[in-house]
Design a protein around this motif. Structure first.
Motif, PDB file in Angstrom:
ATOM      1  N   ALA A  45      37.301  -0.815  18.092  1.00 16.30           N
ATOM      2  CA  ALA A  45      36.828  -2.172  18.404  1.00 16.30           C
ATOM      3  C   ALA A  45      35.787  -2.172  19.517  1.00 16.30           C
ATOM      4  N   LEU A  46      35.889  -1.222  20.458  1.00 11.60           N
ATOM      5  CA  LEU A  46      34.956  -1.204  21.581  1.00 11.60           C
ATOM      6  C   LEU A  46      33.510  -1.025  21.137  1.00 11.60           C
ATOM      7  N   ILE A  47      33.293  -0.242  20.080  1.00 12.56           N
ATOM      8  CA  ILE A  47      31.920   0.070  19.672  1.00 12.56           C
ATOM      9  C   ILE A  47      31.527  -0.637  18.385  1.00 12.56           C
ATOM     10  N   THR A  48      32.357  -1.527  17.915  1.00  7.28           N
ATOM     11  CA  THR A  48      32.014  -2.256  16.685  1.00  7.28           C
ATOM     12  C   THR A  48      30.711  -3.049  16.819  1.00  7.28           C
ATOM     13  N   PRO A  49      30.437  -3.699  17.989  1.00  7.65           N
ATOM     14  CA  PRO A  49      29.170  -4.450  18.086  1.00  7.65           C
ATOM     15  C   PRO A  49      27.923  -3.552  18.156  1.00  7.65           C
ATOM     16  N   TRP A  50      28.091  -2.279  18.335  1.00  2.00           N
ATOM     17  CA  TRP A  50      26.935  -1.389  18.492  1.00  2.00           C
ATOM     18  C   TRP A  50      26.227  -1.180  17.156  1.00  2.00           C
ATOM     19  N   THR A  51      25.015  -0.657  17.245  1.00  2.05           N
ATOM     20  CA  THR A  51      24.282  -0.307  16.026  1.00  2.05           C
ATOM     21  C   THR A  51      24.898   0.949  15.396  1.00  2.05           C
ATOM     22  N   VAL A  52      24.499   1.202  14.163  1.00  2.00           N
ATOM     23  CA  VAL A  52      25.027   2.378  13.468  1.00  2.00           C
ATOM     24  C   VAL A  52      24.657   3.658  14.215  1.00  2.00           C
ATOM     25  N   ASP A  53      23.416   3.743  14.689  1.00  2.00           N
ATOM     26  CA  ASP A  53      22.987   4.944  15.405  1.00  2.00           C
ATOM     27  C   ASP A  53      23.762   5.116  16.704  1.00  2.00           C
ATOM     28  N   GLN A  54      24.019   4.041  17.403  1.00  7.32           N
ATOM     29  CA  GLN A  54      24.758   4.145  18.654  1.00  7.32           C
ATOM     30  C   GLN A  54      26.200   4.560  18.417  1.00  7.32           C
ATOM     31  N   ARG A  55      26.826   4.010  17.383  1.00  7.39           N
ATOM     32  CA  ARG A  55      28.205   4.410  17.070  1.00  7.39           C
ATOM     33  C   ARG A  55      28.252   5.885  16.675  1.00  7.39           C
ATOM     34  N   ARG A  56      27.291   6.285  15.863  1.00  9.50           N
ATOM     35  CA  ARG A  56      27.257   7.689  15.446  1.00  9.50           C
ATOM     36  C   ARG A  56      27.074   8.607  16.647  1.00  9.50           C
ATOM     37  N   ALA A  57      26.240   8.207  17.597  1.00 14.11           N
ATOM     38  CA  ALA A  57      25.958   9.049  18.765  1.00 14.11           C
ATOM     39  C   ALA A  57      27.181   9.197  19.660  1.00 14.11           C
ATOM     40  N   ILE A  58      27.912   8.086  19.913  1.00 20.51           N
ATOM     41  CA  ILE A  58      29.071   8.180  20.805  1.00 20.51           C
ATOM     42  C   ILE A  58      30.206   8.964  20.152  1.00 20.51           C
ATOM     43  N   LEU A  59      30.369   8.833  18.843  1.00 25.62           N
ATOM     44  CA  LEU A  59      31.410   9.609  18.155  1.00 25.62           C
ATOM     45  C   LEU A  59      31.039  11.086  18.085  1.00 25.62           C
ATOM     46  N   ALA A  60      29.741  11.368  17.936  1.00 22.79           N
ATOM     47  CA  ALA A  60      29.301  12.766  17.973  1.00 22.79           C
ATOM     48  C   ALA A  60      29.542  13.363  19.360  1.00 22.79           C
ATOM     49  N   GLU A  61      29.340  12.540  20.400  1.00 23.34           N
ATOM     50  CA  GLU A  61      29.609  13.022  21.757  1.00 23.34           C
ATOM     51  C   GLU A  61      31.093  13.315  21.948  1.00 23.34           C
ATOM     52  N   LEU A  62      31.953  12.449  21.416  1.00 22.31           N
ATOM     53  CA  LEU A  62      33.392  12.692  21.504  1.00 22.31           C
ATOM     54  C   LEU A  62      33.768  13.990  20.785  1.00 22.31           C
ATOM     55  N   HIS A  63      33.213  14.184  19.606  1.00 19.20           N
ATOM     56  CA  HIS A  63      33.486  15.415  18.857  1.00 19.20           C
ATOM     57  C   HIS A  63      32.998  16.640  19.634  1.00 19.20           C
ATOM     58  N   THR A  64      31.830  16.543  20.252  1.00 19.71           N
ATOM     59  CA  THR A  64      31.287  17.656  21.032  1.00 19.71           C
ATOM     60  C   THR A  64      32.166  17.952  22.240  1.00 19.71           C
ATOM     61  N   MET A  65      32.677  16.893  22.888  1.00 19.15           N
ATOM     62  CA  MET A  65      33.558  17.110  24.035  1.00 19.15           C
ATOM     63  C   MET A  65      34.832  17.835  23.632  1.00 19.15           C
ATOM     64  N   ARG A  66      35.363  17.502  22.478  1.00 18.62           N
ATOM     65  CA  ARG A  66      36.569  18.197  22.018  1.00 18.62           C
ATOM     66  C   ARG A  66      36.282  19.673  21.741  1.00 18.62           C
ATOM     67  N   ARG A  67      35.101  19.945  21.216  1.00 20.16           N
ATOM     68  CA  ARG A  67      34.729  21.340  21.016  1.00 20.16           C
ATOM     69  C   ARG A  67      34.516  22.038  22.361  1.00 20.16           C
ATOM     70  N   LEU A  68      33.939  21.326  23.333  1.00 24.53           N
ATOM     71  CA  LEU A  68      33.736  21.904  24.653  1.00 24.53           C
ATOM     72  C   LEU A  68      35.056  22.216  25.348  1.00 24.53           C
ATOM     73  N   GLU A  69      36.080  21.414  25.092  1.00 27.46           N
ATOM     74  CA  GLU A  69      37.397  21.715  25.672  1.00 27.46           C
ATOM     75  C   GLU A  69      37.855  23.117  25.254  1.00 27.46           C
ATOM     76  N   TYR A  70      37.688  23.430  23.981  1.00 25.76           N
ATOM     77  CA  TYR A  70      38.052  24.764  23.494  1.00 25.76           C
ATOM     78  C   TYR A  70      37.135  25.836  24.085  1.00 25.76           C
TER      79      TYR A  70
END
Length: 759
Positions: A713-738
């Motif tokens: 819900a937090l990122i629902t008002p964002w554009t498609v590109d912005q949502r894709r970018a923040i989710l890609a950042e989350l995925h990258t952070m999880r990979r960085l944890e490893y």
């Protein structure tokens, strides 16, 4: 009694050194189309150049050597670069003639002048990666200072002859490199990587066959003490000098790193399967073990065939089916191991259990290396310029020490030659320039191969003088002899680092000894030249291995600190994360430094027990740092390319807490490797223990759950590109944890030599 027959086969005497040498040479000199083609190219250029030198009556014994020195010694030579080197050589030779004429009146003033000139030029050439062209300038200038002592009235003619030979050599190289027969380094590198993976594939099959006793397979040989890493790094440097982009350089470096890591695990597997232990545990999981090995071998075979043509990248893209099957096969093996563990844990010996764990751990690591495509750096927003030779940003103490050692070796070699009163011993100085290398491991390896190549080249040269000079007096006859020796040398120089340099030195010795395509009037001159080569090697050995050794650990630490510092700069909020250009430059600098670290790792391997660092850990840590830098660069680039609205304070705080935790851990390692105890394994292990996994896991879990709650819900008002970018950042952070956890595993293992594997 039948139960004891099998171990008898296992305990058979290993082959003698001669058999091992024959097996090594048969592998290294195995024919390939690339070897035939490249050796023919090198021989053609060198023979034509030598013929032109002789036809033009270039009066200098270095003429043929100059041609051979430049053949295959560096990147493709452009017309602009060739002309620039010739102009520099002309000024250097003119200055040498002038200074030699002045200093010959006070001979001992020549020594401090040579020390200063050689040290400064070596430092400049090393920091600017000038390679064989600068070496050529040093050789011809030193020859002037050596000749002036014996025939002071001939140094002008000698310098003119040397410059004439250089013009012919550079002109021939430029013609072939640009128009007649170009051979770019990137294609050679990719083909070499494919051949290396093919060898690892064969060694994996050989080791697994012996381990599983399929058709009474022979015991696999001990893995070689050296690797193809130096050759691959040299080819990468060549490709960079030829103008590949920084992004392409990073991809090639990633491919090299993966190949090296696969090779280390295959070697570990080979050492483990050679151990004579019972076979009860492996028999319980034999079908799953066999399926896993076959699946991994299939992937390695595909990589070996793909690498010569393309490098597949995209760690987050769906992998090919063969890689998925490899992962499934190993998962099935793991499940079977868990199933039978209660049985074998009470029956098998500790030695067998440890051996089985080593084998399966190697298979698990190889599977992890090959199950995904390569992790490539983010593409720059605009076309990146060609990657010029990197300029030094500061004085490197290791290069300063190396340059001073080269200057000292030259001075000592010069004194030895002058004291003996033999003009033919100028080969001492040439040998010193070629043999002296920055670290103990590199110098030792090159010295041994230099001696082997010099001995073979000397014998071949003497045979050519005995057979050719009394019976033939025409230029074609001499060119035929030259082409035969050069082809033999070129072909053997195209093998891996275990043989290549000795092969190159066969041609070098021949060019120095068989000086001038004319009958040898004094049969002792060639013998003095061979003796000069050996004396030069002895001088370098005394200085670089005994009096002033430089170990891999000495040159590793400043580079490791630099790459950690550059990685920190790529973290969002860091000094290099404000613009796309800064991110690209910092990431490229990181890739260059990591390439240097890999070269240090190979030197550490050759140093053996005398090394203060673990070469395996260096390779693993370098590969992990490369992926961390790429991931941080992608986060920083994503925030610039697709800026997003601020999140609520709690979520934003969790987001920044993840990056702060990564930053603190990297800073702690930077502080450790900058301190006085930087090579203390105990201190490094204490740093690793202080990094709890919760430091990253908790804020990352909070950040992820805040984003995902109520169906994002937090990122629902964002554009498609912005949502894709923040989710890609989350995925990258999880990979960085490893990746951070992997870095904390390997960095503590860098201090101290690698443990000896079971033989």
């Amino acid at each position: 009694m039948a139960g004891f027959a099998e171990p008898e086969i296992r305990l058979a005497q290993p082959p003698g050194w001669f058999d091992q040498l024959a097996a090594l040479l048969s592998r290294e000199l195995a024919p390939t189309s690339r070897k035939y083609r490249t050796a023919l190219r090198m021989t053609t250029i060198a023979t034509i150049g030598a013929g032109l030198v002789a036809s033009c009556h270039v009066n200098n014994q270095l003429g043929t050597y100059i041609v051979w020195l430049l053949v295959g010694a560096g990147p493709m030579m452009s017309l602009r670069k060739g002309v620039a080197f010739l102009i520099a050589e002309a000024f250097a030779l003119a200055a040498s003639v002038l200074m030699a004429g002045i200093l010959v009146e006070s001979p001992w003033l020549i020594l401090p002048f040579l020390f200063t000139a050689i040290s400064l030029s070596t430092y400049f050439g090393t920091t600017h990666n000038l390679g064989a062209a600068l070496l050529l300038i040093q050789v011809v200038c030193l020859d002037t200072f050596y000749t002036v002592v014996f025939v002071p009235d001939q140094i002008g003619w000698g310098a003119a002859g040397a410059f004439g030979g250089s013009v012919i050599a550079f002109g021939t190289i430029i013609l072939f490199d640009n128009w007649l027969w170009p051979d770019p380094g990137e294609a050679i590198l990719m083909e070499s990587l494919g051949a290396t993976v093919a060898r690892y594939h064969s060694r994996l099959i050989e080791a697994s066959n012996y381990y599983l006793d399929r058709r009474d397979a022979p015991r696999p040989p001990l893995p070689p003490p050296t690797s193809d890493l130096p050759e691959h790094m040299a080819l990468l440097s060549r490709a960079v000098a030829e103008g590949i982009s920084q992004h392409r350089q990073a991809i090639l470096l990633a491919a090299i790193t993966r190949v090296v890591r696969i090779g280390l695990e295959v070697d570990r597997l080979a050492f483990a399967v050679r151990q004579n232990v019972p076979e009860e545990v492996r028999n319980m999981v034999r079908p799953q073990l066999q399926a896993t090995v076959e699946a991994i071998a299939k992937v390695l075979d595909e990589i070996a065939h793909e690498l010569p043509t393309h490098i597949a990248v995209g760690v987050d893209t769906p992998p090919p089916a063969s890689r998925t099957r490899a992962r499934l096969a190993f998962d099935a093996l793991s499940a079977r191991i868990l199933q039978v563990r209660p049985i074998y844990i009470v029956k098998a010996s500790s030695a067998e259990i440890e051996n089985f764990a080593t084998v399966t751990d190697s298979l698990a690591t190889i599977t992890a290396y090959v199950e995904h495509l390569l992790d490539a750096p983010p593409q720059p927003p605009s076309a990146a310029p060609a990657n010029d030779v990197p300029q030094s940003t500061g004085r490197d103490p290791a290069i300063v020490r190396y340059s001073m050692k080269v200057g000292l070796c030259v001075v000592i070699g010069y004194v030895v030659g002058i004291v003996t009163q033999r003009a033919d011993l100028s080969t001492i100085l040439t040998t010193v320039l070629i043999t002296a290398l920055p670290s103990y491991g590199a110098a030792l390896r090159k010295m041994i191969l230099r001696i082997v190549g010099a001995l073979i080249g000397g014998i071949v040269s003497l045979l050519a003088i005995i057979i050719v000079t009394p019976n033939f007096g025409t230029l074609p006859a001499y060119l035929l002899a030259v082409s035969i020796v050069f082809y033999m040398s070129a072909y053997s120089s195209l093998s891996s680092g275990r043989v290549a340099y000795a092969g190159k030195q066969i041609g070098t010795t021949f060019a120095l000894v068989f000086a001038g395509l004319s009958p040898a009037l004094d049969e002792y001159e060639p013998l003095w030249r061979i003796w000069g080569i050996l004396l030069g090697t002895i001088v370098v050995a005394i200085i670089t291995l005994i009096l002033w050794p430089e170990y891999a650990g000495d040159s590793l630490l400043p580079r490791l600190r630099k790459v950690i510092r550059d990685t920190l700069a790529l973290t969002p909020g860091g000094s290099a994360s404000d613009s796309a250009d800064e991110i690209q430059q910092a990431n490229s600098a990181t890739m260059r430094t990591l390439a240097e670290i890999l070269e240090v790792a190979d030197d550490a391997q050759l140093e053996g027990r005398t090394s203060t660092v673990n070469h395996n850990a260096i390779v693993e840590a370098a590969g992990t740092l490369r992926r961390i830098a790429n991931r941080l660069a992608s986060i920083a680039s994503g925030r610039i390319v697709t800026p997003a609205p601020p999140l609520d304070p709690i979520t934003e705080s969790a987001r920044e807490a993840v990056l702060d935790a990564m930053r603190r851990q990297l800073e702690s390692w930077l502080d450790f490797f900058s301190g006085a105890d930087s090579l203390s394994r105990r201190g490094a292990q204490a740093i690793a223990r202080s990094h709890s996994s919760d430091n990253l896991a908790k804020p990352l879990e909070q950040f992820g759950s805040r984003l995902e709650e109520r169906e994002f819900a937090l990122i629902t008002p964002w554009t498609v590109d912005q949502r894709r970018a923040i989710l890609a950042e989350l995925h990258t952070m999880r990979r960085l944890e490893y990746l951070i956890s992997q870095l904390n595993q390997w960095l503590p293992q860098i201090p101290g030599p690698a443990s000896n594997p079971v033989r």
